[in-house]
Design a protein around this motif. Structure first.
Motif, short mmCIF file in Angstrom:
data_model
loop_
_atom_site.label_atom_id
_atom_site.label_comp_id
_atom_site.label_asym_id
_atom_site.label_seq_id
_atom_site.Cartn_x
_atom_site.Cartn_y
_atom_site.Cartn_z
N VAL A 51 0.85 -0.97 0.09
CA VAL A 51 0.01 -0.15 -0.02
C VAL A 51 0.67 1.40 0.31
CG1 VAL A 51 -1.64 0.40 1.49
CG2 VAL A 51 -1.49 -0.83 0.70
N PRO A 52 1.64 1.88 0.94
CA PRO A 52 2.13 2.31 0.79
C PRO A 52 3.65 3.03 -0.14
CG PRO A 52 3.04 1.48 3.07
CD PRO A 52 2.09 0.90 2.11
N ILE A 53 3.79 1.90 -1.00
CA ILE A 53 4.23 1.63 -2.58
C ILE A 53 3.76 2.61 -3.34
CG2 ILE A 53 6.09 0.49 -4.31
CD1 ILE A 53 7.42 1.38 -0.81
N GLY A 54 2.85 1.73 -2.99
CA GLY A 54 1.62 2.06 -3.83
C GLY A 54 1.10 3.38 -4.14
N PHE A 55 1.14 4.44 -3.23
CA PHE A 55 1.39 5.99 -2.88
C PHE A 55 2.09 6.21 -3.41
CE2 PHE A 55 -3.14 4.27 -0.56
CZ PHE A 55 -3.87 4.99 -1.09
N LEU A 56 3.43 5.42 -2.93
CA LEU A 56 4.44 6.38 -3.57
C LEU A 56 5.21 6.87 -4.90
CD1 LEU A 56 7.12 7.86 -2.47
CD2 LEU A 56 8.05 6.43 -2.00
N VAL A 57 4.42 5.82 -5.93
CA VAL A 57 4.67 5.23 -7.10
C VAL A 57 4.22 6.36 -7.56
CG1 VAL A 57 4.52 4.01 -8.88
CG2 VAL A 57 5.99 3.19 -7.19
N ALA A 58 2.26 6.30 -7.16
CA ALA A 58 1.40 7.56 -7.82
C ALA A 58 1.95 8.62 -7.78
CB ALA A 58 -0.05 6.52 -7.22
N ILE A 59 2.43 9.65 -6.54
CA ILE A 59 2.89 10.58 -6.28
C ILE A 59 3.96 10.65 -7.05
CG2 ILE A 59 3.86 11.89 -4.34
CD1 ILE A 59 2.08 10.31 -2.46
N LEU A 60 4.88 10.29 -7.48
CA LEU A 60 6.31 9.80 -8.36
C LEU A 60 5.70 10.89 -9.71
CD1 LEU A 60 8.71 7.92 -6.68
CD2 LEU A 60 8.03 10.43 -6.40
N LEU A 61 4.74 10.11 -10.09
CA LEU A 61 4.13 9.91 -11.69
C LEU A 61 3.20 11.11 -11.40
CD1 LEU A 61 2.93 6.11 -12.02
CD2 LEU A 61 4.80 7.30 -13.59
N GLY A 62 2.61 11.21 -11.06
CA GLY A 62 1.41 12.69 -10.91
C GLY A 62 2.88 14.20 -10.47
N THR A 63 4.04 13.70 -9.66
CA THR A 63 4.94 14.96 -10.10
C THR A 63 5.52 15.30 -11.43
OG1 THR A 63 5.01 14.81 -7.79
CG2 THR A 63 6.64 15.80 -8.75
N GLY A 64 5.81 13.80 -12.12
CA GLY A 64 6.56 14.33 -13.18
C GLY A 64 5.70 14.69 -14.15
N ALA A 65 4.40 14.49 -14.44
CA ALA A 65 3.09 15.18 -15.71
C ALA A 65 2.66 16.71 -14.63
CB ALA A 65 1.04 14.07 -15.22
N LEU A 66 2.67 16.80 -13.52
CA LEU A 66 2.46 18.47 -13.67
C LEU A 66 3.71 19.42 -13.60
CD1 LEU A 66 0.60 17.93 -10.07
CD2 LEU A 66 -0.26 18.60 -12.07
N MET A 67 4.81 18.69 -13.50
CA MET A 67 6.54 19.08 -14.02
C MET A 67 6.26 19.90 -15.58
SD MET A 67 9.51 17.47 -11.65
CE MET A 67 10.30 18.80 -12.22
N LEU A 68 5.55 18.97 -16.38
CA LEU A 68 5.60 19.08 -17.67
C LEU A 68 5.40 20.53 -18.13
CD1 LEU A 68 4.50 15.96 -18.63
CD2 LEU A 68 6.67 16.46 -18.68
N PRO A 69 5.92 21.51 -19.00
CA PRO A 69 5.34 22.96 -19.35
C PRO A 69 4.12 22.99 -20.07
CG PRO A 69 7.31 22.59 -20.67
CD PRO A 69 6.32 21.02 -19.54
N PRO A 70 2.78 21.53 -20.47
CA PRO A 70 1.56 21.75 -20.49
C PRO A 70 0.74 22.39 -19.25
CG PRO A 70 2.57 20.35 -22.28
CD PRO A 70 3.41 21.43 -21.27
N LEU A 115 5.46 18.32 -6.64
CA LEU A 115 5.61 17.06 -5.37
C LEU A 115 4.70 17.80 -4.32
CD1 LEU A 115 6.65 14.95 -3.71
CD2 LEU A 115 8.27 15.35 -3.32
N PHE A 116 4.46 19.00 -4.09
CA PHE A 116 3.16 19.10 -2.88
C PHE A 116 2.40 19.10 -3.78
CE2 PHE A 116 1.11 21.96 -0.42
CZ PHE A 116 1.21 21.61 0.70
N THR A 117 2.02 19.63 -5.03
CA THR A 117 -0.27 19.98 -5.60
C THR A 117 -0.18 17.85 -5.83
OG1 THR A 117 0.15 21.24 -7.01
CG2 THR A 117 -0.77 20.55 -7.33
N ALA A 118 0.86 16.67 -6.20
CA ALA A 118 0.57 15.83 -6.36
C ALA A 118 0.24 14.39 -5.29
CB ALA A 118 1.54 15.35 -7.48
N THR A 119 1.14 15.50 -4.74
CA THR A 119 1.07 14.59 -2.80
C THR A 119 -0.60 15.10 -2.24
OG1 THR A 119 3.13 14.42 -2.43
CG2 THR A 119 2.11 14.16 -1.14
#
Length: 460
Positions: free
Chosen positions: A28-47, A61-65
């Motif tokens: 469970v903690p690993i799943g949420f951590l992976v989702a946070i990192l993927l969301g962080t990567g998506a939100l860092m994109l210029p679009p 990272l703050f917004t994705a978390t």
């Protein structure tokens, strides 16, 4: 292909990895951590941003978390900073975080494959706090249907209201209605308006559907399903459902009365409006306090006497296996019944002609004490890392982050990166759960085949 020797370092690492993932709760903690990192990567994109440039890592990272943990706390102006692409990503992350990483993934598998293996069922139990494995398939389908129906109803009401009363175009009204419906049911708290819902504080057609959506999402699926199935015979509910449903009603009613009384004459909140407007704004804010994250009253203009109430309610949170955070309503009231039984000299903790298990009492104490320790440590850390933030504001922000509520006094955007990282860690722990995270870390769990002699130490 070579085989690692049993005593080699590689063999030891492989054994450690297999041991860590042997129990489903540790995924469970690993799943949420992976989702946070993927969301962080998506939100860092210029679009994702209006300025079409890379978002700073800590901001993303703050917004994705905040989205994955369904907190809703922000460090940037949501409607001004993020593009439609960024807002869609926040919506997806909130939906995934509220439904649950493993629950959502398993629901997709169920729809596609129409069957679940034993390991998959165990994974779902680890995240939804279900104990039986026979009804996991039916449970998942009911969870998905409940989520869709609630969000569809709220979206429909808001869309019609935005078109009829505010002159929105149908497309804009639908988007605003859907976005806020997802945030309400999942107890997210992100808003498409700079003042959150303060501008709609006296419009019940907007705030009441969101408030009830937040309440339903915060009850938790086990309690919600049992209460609706046996609503005519509440005496037959399990202890967990009784504590969650009746406890939530007690907290809602008590907080409503206190908040209404404290803010009644405040010229910056409820003072200028009539009694109907006061009651509506107080009730909807009351519904959002524990986990919803929306605010119909400006948090920075509340009376000082209101802050202890908000902090206490945020710390308690919502129901177990829900989209809410905090120590949970059942935990709080189980401890209250345990204290009452001890004061009366009762040998057992009795709730509704049922005896609460000793293991549940130990878990409640563990969760409460770990949560208190985390909030205290987070508050002290925030004060040390940030100049000019008083103890009361630091405690409010930390409790809001840990309880995944998202209410803020405006401190979060002004914090240095180290302070924001502190809130990020607290939001993650608050969503995963102190007991789940502790169980995941404890690799050496085993059942003892013996018991030591009992001794009663002096207490108090």
């Amino acid at each position: 292909m070579g085989v690692s020797a049993p005593g080699s370092r590689v063999g030891h690492e492989d054994w450690l990895v297999r041991r860590f993932f042997r129990h489903p709760v540790r995924i469970v903690p690993i799943g949420f951590l992976v989702a946070i990192l993927l969301g962080t990567g998506a939100l860092m994109l210029p679009p994702a941003t209006e300025e079409h440039r890379y978002t700073p890592f800590v901001t993303a990272l703050f917004t994705a978390t905040s989205a994955i943990s369904v907190t809703g706390m922000v460090v940037v102006d949501t409607p001004a900073y993020w593009t439609p692409f960024g807002l869609v990503m926040i919506t997806v992350l909130t939906q995934v975080g509220g439904l649950g990483i493993l629950t959502g993934g398993t629901l997709v598998i169920l729809v596609v494959a129409r069957q679940l293996g034993l390991r998959t069922r165990l994974l779902v139990q680890a995240e939804t706090a279900e104990f039986g494995i026979g009804d996991v398939r039916r449970l998942l389908l009911r969870i998905g249907l409940t989520m869709l129906v609630c969000e569809a109803v709220i979206t429909t009401i808001l869309t019609i209201r935005f078109v009829v009363s505010y002159g929105y175009s149908p497309g804009r009204a639908l988007w605003h209605g859907f976005f806020h419906a997802v945030q309400a049911f999942n107890n997210g708290g992100f808003s498409l308006y700079p003042d959150n819902l303060v501008g709609f504080a006296h419009d019940g057609w907007v705030t009441l559907p969101l408030a009830f959506g937040s309440i339903i999402g915060a009850l938790g699926f086990p309690a919600l399903f049992e209460a609706t199935r046996s609503w005519r015979r509440p005496g037959r509910w399990t202890i967990s459902t009784k504590l969650t449903v009746w406890g939530s009603l007690v907290l809602l009613a008590g907080a409503f009365v206190v908040l209404l009384a404290v803010e009644w004459g405040n010229p910056r909140t409820l003072g200028p409006v009539g009694w109907e407007g006061k009651a509506l704004a107080a009730f909807t804010q009351d519904a959002f306090i524990r986990t919803g994250g929306f605010n119909t009253l400006d948090i920075t203009t509340l009376e000082e006497a209101s802050y202890p109430l908000l902090i206490a309610l945020m710390f308690i949170g919502g129901g177990s296996a829900s989209t809410a955070g905090g120590i949970k309503v059942a935990t709080f009231f189980l401890l209250a019944f345990a204290i009452w039984a001890e004061l009366r000299g009762e040998p057992d903790v009795t709730i509704g002609h049922r005896r609460a298990a000793t293991a549940s009492q130990r878990q409640a104490i563990t969760v409460a004490l770990l949560s208190v320790a985390l909030v205290v440590a987070g508050t002290v850390t925030l004060i040390l890392l940030t100049e000019g933030v008083g103890y009361d504001r630091a405690l409010f922000e930390v409790t809001s982050a840990f309880s995944t509520t998202g209410l803020s006094t405006g401190v979060a955007p002004t914090l240095p990166p180290a302070g924001q990282l502190t809130l990020i860690v607290l939001m993650y722990i608050g969503r995963v759960g102190t007991l789940t995270l502790g169980s995941a870390i404890a690799l050496n769990t085993r059942r003892r085949l013996y018991r030591y002699p009992e001794e009663q130490p002096i207490v108090g």
